[in-house]
Design an enzyme around this catalytic site. Structure first.
Site, PDB file in Angstrom:
ATOM      1  N   GLU A   1     -16.062  -8.901  35.933  1.00  0.00           N
ATOM      2  CA  GLU A   1     -15.144  -8.074  35.397  1.00  0.00           C
ATOM      3  C   GLU A   1     -13.928  -8.607  34.395  1.00  0.00           C
ATOM      4  OE1 GLU A   1     -12.760  -5.409  37.871  1.00  0.00           O
ATOM      5  OE2 GLU A   1     -12.304  -4.146  36.318  1.00  0.00           O
TER       6      GLU A   1
ATOM      7  N   GLY B   1      -6.239 -11.486  42.091  1.00  0.00           N
ATOM      8  CA  GLY B   1      -6.016 -11.174  43.313  1.00  0.00           C
ATOM      9  C   GLY B   1      -7.315 -11.434  44.037  1.00  0.00           C
TER      10      GLY B   1
ATOM     11  N   ASN C   1     -16.625  -6.415  43.664  1.00  0.00           N
ATOM     12  CA  ASN C   1     -18.105  -6.483  43.587  1.00  0.00           C
ATOM     13  C   ASN C   1     -18.819  -5.758  44.612  1.00  0.00           C
ATOM     14  OD1 ASN C   1     -17.607  -8.619  41.471  1.00  0.00           O
ATOM     15  ND2 ASN C   1     -17.167  -9.918  43.267  1.00  0.00           N
TER      16      ASN C   1
ATOM     17  N   GLU D   1      -9.541  -3.213  47.604  1.00  0.00           N
ATOM     18  CA  GLU D   1     -11.194  -3.684  47.013  1.00  0.00           C
ATOM     19  C   GLU D   1     -12.145  -3.008  47.872  1.00  0.00           C
ATOM     20  OE1 GLU D   1     -10.753  -5.429  44.611  1.00  0.00           O
ATOM     21  OE2 GLU D   1      -9.053  -6.252  44.832  1.00  0.00           O
TER      22      GLU D   1
ATOM     23  N   GLU E   1      -8.486   1.997  38.674  1.00  0.00           N
ATOM     24  CA  GLU E   1      -7.317   1.150  39.315  1.00  0.00           C
ATOM     25  C   GLU E   1      -6.146   2.100  39.699  1.00  0.00           C
ATOM     26  OE1 GLU E   1      -7.907  -1.432  40.185  1.00  0.00           O
ATOM     27  OE2 GLU E   1      -9.771  -2.267  39.124  1.00  0.00           O
TER      28      GLU E   1
HETATM   29  N1  PHE Z   1     -10.751  -5.181  39.578  1.00  0.00           N
HETATM   30  C1  PHE Z   1      -9.847  -6.074  40.259  1.00  0.00           C
HETATM   31  C2  PHE Z   1      -8.908  -5.265  41.335  1.00  0.00           C
HETATM   32  O1  PHE Z   1      -8.457  -4.291  40.752  1.00  0.00           O
HETATM   33  C3  PHE Z   1      -9.043  -6.840  39.392  1.00  0.00           C
HETATM   34  C4  PHE Z   1      -9.736  -7.887  38.594  1.00  0.00           C
HETATM   35  C5  PHE Z   1     -10.076  -7.677  37.429  1.00  0.00           C
HETATM   36  C6  PHE Z   1     -10.180  -9.084  39.190  1.00  0.00           C
HETATM   37  C7  PHE Z   1     -10.238  -8.680  36.532  1.00  0.00           C
HETATM   38  C8  PHE Z   1     -10.699 -10.117  38.260  1.00  0.00           C
HETATM   39  C9  PHE Z   1     -10.960  -9.801  36.985  1.00  0.00           C
HETATM   40  O2  PHE Z   1      -9.286  -4.994  42.321  1.00  0.00           O
HETATM   41 ZN    ZN Z   2      -8.624  -2.699  41.627  1.00  0.00          ZN
END
Ligand code: PHE
Ligand code: ZN
Length: 853
Positions: free
Chosen positions: A122, A254, A258, A291, A313
């Site tokens: 991501e 953080g 996945n 997560e 998010e």
């Molecule tokens: N999608 C992740 C989260 O919000 C954050 C994230 C974004 C991590 C881009 C890595 C790279 O939990």
């Molecule tokens: Zn997130």
């Protein structure tokens, strides 16, 4: 010029991909300098898709060979991808590429973290792994074969085979490429199991480096509680046979959701009483939940394009906030969330980087993982829930999961489930997604006595200041939760939510025996700045009587800010009534210790700077620093007896537990210690430091000693004790900088960058020192300009290695327009120096140009 001429991407230009992907097969032959990635992908034309050439994203890939339906082809490859003539109907694409994880320092794509392979895809990292339509609306099931001699080989989904030197994973759930993950290394697992509500048996693992096994139990417990909570509250079950979490030392953010293989910054999962503070435990619990919750809000239902990032998010933050509230205390969590919102999001929304919760354009999407998308995105959902009510909220969510499972969605889809559930028209509410800036709500009030009781009128007026690209603003739907108290402190009108939708609107309350005292914006019911004249007496009254815990705290906050603003302006300040009120609150044993601890915490320096700026003044960071110091000394001197008693009473007996109750007591005890240290010369802190058996108390004592400049011995001892624990050493690095006296902060930070353990390519360590300096406002804004120069030097150095973290850290300068001409001049010089760096990344270029604009 930046290396690749920066292109702006617009939401309005969205078009679906020319093809759909039926199935992806990947084979990885892992080698540090030359990993081979073989892909076999079945494509079919998207019905009704706009015509166009077949384009696959791909960056920094060495294409070895490509075939379509088995026949070799020679695509046209550029720096961003490839195009290739393809058949009219369905076809199979095969490619072999070579990549070099070992030299990938950007930590995006496939990279190595101390001999372990891991991925971060991501937002757009998958294109550094193989050629693919790397966009969230292309969803497909994946099968992954990993070939390596390393003992642990992981990918998404369920394990479907393994042998000597290989393992295969199958993920049946269609997913976008950004949710792909692979891990390979010498890892050990902390294992457990969970049975879902419908009886599915799930294997759970937290994978760590040997030596970190003892730091997994808490994360595992948090995971199981998250799984259960999502079943109970949202009716959402887990959907694979295994759920893996991996701790990685080098990670930009953080953690990452996945599918079935969450990858965590080790700081966001590893915890033990000796090495982690109560705040660490709470953060870890929240991130694990976050997560995990993405499995439904993000993975099963994902985003159509990156402009919709808040769809996953904002909602997932909102869900993790609810979870933490349920696990701990709703009142305390709300205050913490508002502190964070004001500290990070208001700061962003009131400066050059302000952007809507759903942005309309970007150059580099990595620059939009912001407090606005995350935290304001969550606030918008909280407002929606408040407006429609709890029952309708959960009905709408059921409809959302039902209707959109397996899809890539938009904010329009999201709002539509609420409209269909409630019959409400949400078109005005939708402005919250489109309009940047923090609204101001001005409150005027009127009282008219009458024979059948008096009428109290609240006149509300809303304005939102202009933000970059948005000079004019329209009125928003603002839920204002209000309660009224009678002069004797009884609640005469319990909380009700006013729907404030016009620029200016009046709300009447009739039949009141006497003029009430209003408690407005209870629970911080909307992310706005309330502007209302309020006397110190009235604030003290609310502090004593408000039934809404948030507003009770807020009243104390308001008093503290009055005292500080007036002190800074050289005016007489209501210090005495503030200290009295604080004393009463701190001594009130009916109140939760965690709440009392929050009440004892004074506004942060940066918060004060924003407050002064909002009231039309130019904040002087040194004055703010001294005013805070002076107020803390006053409190310490006047409340010393109570604080000493609290320090003794709040000692927590028995073995360390990171739960809300014990950590609340420790935080009240720490609040007391931080004042007492100002009058006892550090005696208590030294004793506590020497005897501490947990990191909360050890680090708490160390901070107090640093605060009075008496930490040299403690720092040395701390290092000796913890030199082999990277996460603890991050604290050692960070704290000395963030708590350094203003005129020594830059020198201290600079010295630490020369330390043998300053591994600047590790994002956690870089953030500890360079980010620590930015978190020390008086030190960062030292009039010499030394900190500005030091931070800029390091951003220039880090940019070619890790653009994402560099760009993120450049926000240290986002508040520069608040300050005086001298400081602005020095900051401008440094920003221009940064912008002029040859080959500066697209990430940092975008940030610096927005900050300078
Ligand atoms: N999608 C992740 C989260 O919000 C954050 C994230 C974004 C991590 C881009 C890595 C790279 O939990
Ligand atoms: Zn997130």
């Amino acid at each position: 010029m930046p290396q690749d001429a920066a292109q702006t991407i617009y939401l309005a230009d969205y078009a679906p991909f020319t093809h759909t992907v039926e199935q992806v097969h990947l084979t990885f032959r892992l080698a540090p300098g030359a990993t081979r990635v073989l892909s076999r992908i079945s494509f079919a034309p998207t019905p009704n898709a706009p015509a166009g050439p077949f384009f696959l994203h791909g960056e920094q890939l060495n294409l070895i060979s490509a075939r379509i339906d088995g026949a070799p082809v020679t695509p046209e490859v550029t720096a961003t991808g490839l195009t290739c003539p393809v058949p009219d109907g369905p076809f199979t694409w095969e490619a072999e590429v070579e990549i070099s994880p070992e030299t990938n320092t950007a930590l995006e794509g496939l990279y190595m973290s101390r001999s372990m392979y891991c991925t971060q895809c991501e937002a757009e990292g998958f294109r550094k792994i193989t050629f693919y339509p790397d966009r969230p609306d292309v969803m497909a099931p994946f099968t992954v074969r990993i070939e390596s001699d390393l003992p642990v080989l992981l990918s998404n989904g369920n394990p479907t085979g393994n042998g000597d030197g290989w393992a295969e994973w199958t993920d049946p759930w269609p997913k976008p490429a950004y949710l792909f993950a692979l891990v390979a290394g010498e890892l050990v697992n902390h294992a457990d199991r969970f049975t879902t509500a419908s009886g599915r048996d799930v294997e759970l693992n937290i994978w760590v480096r040997p030596g970190d096994e003892h730091k997994c139990a808490f994360g595992m417990d948090a995971l199981k509680r998250s799984m259960q909570w999502d079943e109970e509250v949202y009716g959402r079950e887990y959907d694979l046979d295994v759920f893996n979490i991996v701790a990685v030392d080098d990670f930009n953010m953080g953690a990452m959701e996945n599918k079935g293989l969450n990858i965590f910054n080790s700081s966001a999962v590893l915890a033990s009483p000796e090495t982690s503070t109560d705040a660490n435990f709470e953060r870890i619990e929240g991130i694990i939940a976050h997560e995990y919750f993405h499995n439904w809000t993000g993975n099963r239902i994902t985003c159509r394009d990156w402009f919709q990032l808040c769809l996953k998010e904002g909602l997932t933050v909102f869900r993790d906030q609810q979870f933490t509230g349920d696990m701990r205390s709703h009142a305390v969590k709300r205050i913490e969330d508002v502190l964070m919102l004001r500290g990070r999001q208001f700061r962003e929304d009131n400066g050059p980087l302000a952007h809507p919760v759903r942005p309309e354009s970007f150059v580099e999407i990595n620059n939009f993982y912001t407090a606005t998308v995350y935290e304001k995105g969550a606030e918008v959902i909280g407002m929606l829930k408040r407006l429609v009510g709890d029952d309708a909220y959960y009905q709408a969510l059921d409809l959302y999961f039902d209707r959109h499972d397996g899809q890539a969605c938009t904010i329009e889809d999201w709002l539509k489930v609420f409209e269909d559930t409630t019959g409400r028209d949400l078109s005005q509410f939708k402005r919250w997604y489109a309009q940047a800036g923090t609204p101001r709500v001005r409150v005027d009030e009127a009282w008219s006595p009458g024979p059948k009781g008096g009428t109290y009128t609240l006149h509300l007026r809303q304005t939102t200041p202009p933000t970059p690209g948005q000079p004019d603003k329209e009125p928003l739907v603002i839920p204002v939760a209000v309660g009224l108290l009678s002069p004797n402190g009884d609640e005469v009108v319990p909380t009700q939510v006013l729907e404030f939708t016009e620029v200016s609107q009046a709300f009447k309350f009739e039949g009141l025996a006497s003029r009430p005292v209003p408690s407005i914006l209870r629970g911080f019911s909307a992310p706005v700045i309330l502007e209302r004249q309020s006397s110190a007496d009235e604030r003290a009254f609310l502090l004593a009587h408000d039934t809404d815990p948030f507003n009770k705290w807020e009243a104390g906050r308001g008093l503290a800010k009055d005292v500080l603003s007036r002190t800074i302006a050289g005016k007489p300040a209501p210090t005495a009534s503030f200290v009295d009120a604080l004393h009463a609150m701190a001594a009130d044993t009916r109140l939760d210790p965690a709440f009392r601890a929050l009440a004892l915490r004074l506004p942060a320096q940066d918060d004060m700077a924003q407050t002064l700026f909002d009231s039309g003044l130019t904040p002087d960071p040194l004055q703010i620093y001294s005013a805070l110091r002076h107020l803390r000394e006053t409190i310490a001197a006047q409340m010393g007896g109570l604080l000493a008693d609290l320090y003794d009473e709040m000692a927590v007996p028995g073995p360390y537990r990171p739960d809300a109750e014990d950590s609340g007591r420790r935080s009240l005890r720490q609040a007391a210690l931080s004042y007492l240290t100002l009058i006892d010369g550090g005696a208590r802190a030294r004793t506590q430091f020497a005897g501490a058996d947990n990191m909360t108390e050890q680090l708490g004592a160390l901070s107090c000693l640093l605060d009075i400049g008496a930490a040299d011995t403690a720092l040395a001892d701390f290092r000796t004790q913890w030199q082999n624990d990277r996460l603890v050493m991050d604290k050692w690095f960070g704290l000395q900088v963030s708590l350094a006296p203003p005129d020594t902060a830059a020198v201290r930070a600079n010295a630490l960058t020369e330390d043998r353990d300053f591994d600047w390519k590790n994002p956690n360590r870089f953030r500890a020192v360079i980010g620590g300096l930015a978190m020390n406002p008086a030190g960062f804004h030292d009039p010499s300009g030394a900190s500005y120069a030091l931070v800029t030097d390091w951003l220039i150095r880090l940019d070619p290695v890790n653009p994402q973290t560099t760009a993120r850290m450049s926000t240290a300068f986002e508040t520069w327009k608040r300050y005086d001409a001298d400081r602005q001049g020095m900051i401008r010089e440094n920003l221009e120096r940064l912008a002029a760096t040859p080959g500066l990344s697209r990430d940092t270029t975008e940030m610096v140009s927005r900050i300078l604009a």
